[in-house]
Scaffold this active site. Sequence first.
Site, PDB file in Angstrom:
ATOM      1  N   SER A 164      -3.249 -92.388 -78.293  1.00 46.51           N
ATOM      2  CA  SER A 164      -4.365 -92.809 -78.144  1.00 46.51           C
ATOM      3  C   SER A 164      -4.862 -92.493 -76.856  1.00 46.51           C
ATOM      4  O   SER A 164      -4.967 -91.218 -75.697  1.00 46.51           O
ATOM      5  CB  SER A 164      -5.080 -94.069 -78.726  1.00 46.51           C
ATOM      6  OG  SER A 164      -6.309 -93.724 -78.623  1.00 46.51           O
ATOM      7  N   ASP A 210      -6.454 -89.355 -89.263  1.00 48.37           N
ATOM      8  CA  ASP A 210      -6.952 -89.921 -87.781  1.00 48.37           C
ATOM      9  C   ASP A 210      -8.403 -89.406 -87.937  1.00 48.37           C
ATOM     10  O   ASP A 210      -8.992 -88.632 -87.506  1.00 48.37           O
ATOM     11  CB  ASP A 210      -6.175 -89.787 -86.703  1.00 48.37           C
ATOM     12  CG  ASP A 210      -6.678 -90.132 -85.492  1.00 48.37           C
ATOM     13  OD1 ASP A 210      -7.253 -91.039 -85.246  1.00 48.37           O
ATOM     14  OD2 ASP A 210      -5.575 -90.231 -84.556  1.00 48.37           O
ATOM     15  N   HIS A 242      -5.055 -92.719 -87.546  1.00 46.54           N
ATOM     16  CA  HIS A 242      -3.968 -92.985 -86.291  1.00 46.54           C
ATOM     17  C   HIS A 242      -3.464 -94.171 -85.253  1.00 46.54           C
ATOM     18  O   HIS A 242      -2.923 -94.335 -84.719  1.00 46.54           O
ATOM     19  CB  HIS A 242      -5.912 -93.219 -85.030  1.00 46.54           C
ATOM     20  CG  HIS A 242      -5.953 -93.482 -83.939  1.00 46.54           C
ATOM     21  ND1 HIS A 242      -6.251 -92.068 -83.708  1.00 46.54           N
ATOM     22  CD2 HIS A 242      -6.153 -94.599 -82.519  1.00 46.54           C
ATOM     23  CE1 HIS A 242      -5.885 -92.482 -81.940  1.00 46.54           C
ATOM     24  NE2 HIS A 242      -6.256 -94.120 -82.239  1.00 46.54           N
TER      25      HIS A 242
END
Length: 296
Positions: A164, A210, A242
């Site tokens: 991320s 995601d 995600h």
Amino acid sequence: MFTKQHKFSRQVSLALAAAALVATFSSPVHAGSAFERGPDPTVESVSQKGPFDIDAYVIARANAKGYGGATVYYPKSGTQTFGVVSITPGFLASQANYKPLAQFVASHGFVVINLDPVTIFDQPDARANEMAAALKQVVGMVNTGKVPFAVVTDVSRRAVSGHSMGGGGTLMAATADPSLKAAVPLAPWSLVKSFARDAVPTMIVACQKDTIATPSQHADLFYASLPANLPRGEVEVKGVDHMCSTNYAPAYVNEVGMVVVSWLKRFLDEDMRYDSLVKDGLNTTGDFSRFDVQGF
């Protein structure tokens, strides 16, 4: 989780961190030789726990310099040395969320720094600085010979990975420090969309479902911006969101892990036995909705 957006801040400290890293790592070049570790690979072998038993060494937050502490996972082998890779969390996350992935990668023959950021709110550029700081401190520890993983760590072979905002930081760290051997951003998120100056072999792992670091707005743009002559790839894990590289999605950790391991083996270890796996072999598993590798 990992949804808060902020403006991208200055990258001056990144450049300084890169300069410090380059000055620190002056180990001799290995003349292009490979560092084969473990048995000949297969798709099945890289999708499971690796052949090395591992141990752990904790760097307390109070002792960490420029990051929030870490656990170093390393193979228990006194006869071989292994390259070192940092794994950096995403927004609001901690090293605990990446413990399964870090242990998986270490079991395949890597020294893995599973680190915490200074704060869980740190942005990608801050996380890039933190992974550089963690690598620098761990290399310093190895050079003193006073840590148990010193004997198994080859500080001349270093790589970065992160999830991320840590994935966005991974791309920034690779752009800032061309002495790195490999970079593996995981579901990367960043307001900066172009990494045309990246000179480090880079594999981007995206997640099909995601909605936080949506591939079309993040991973796809990052991948498209990479230099045409750079060894690079983008794969998309099928049917997962995600959290695909975290302990929130344990069923997918091995799928992400086999990509991370294979890319690190090919470029951090220069192990040509993994060449066919990273080019197309892993795509035979049916785990990926997209699989694109170019530049070598």
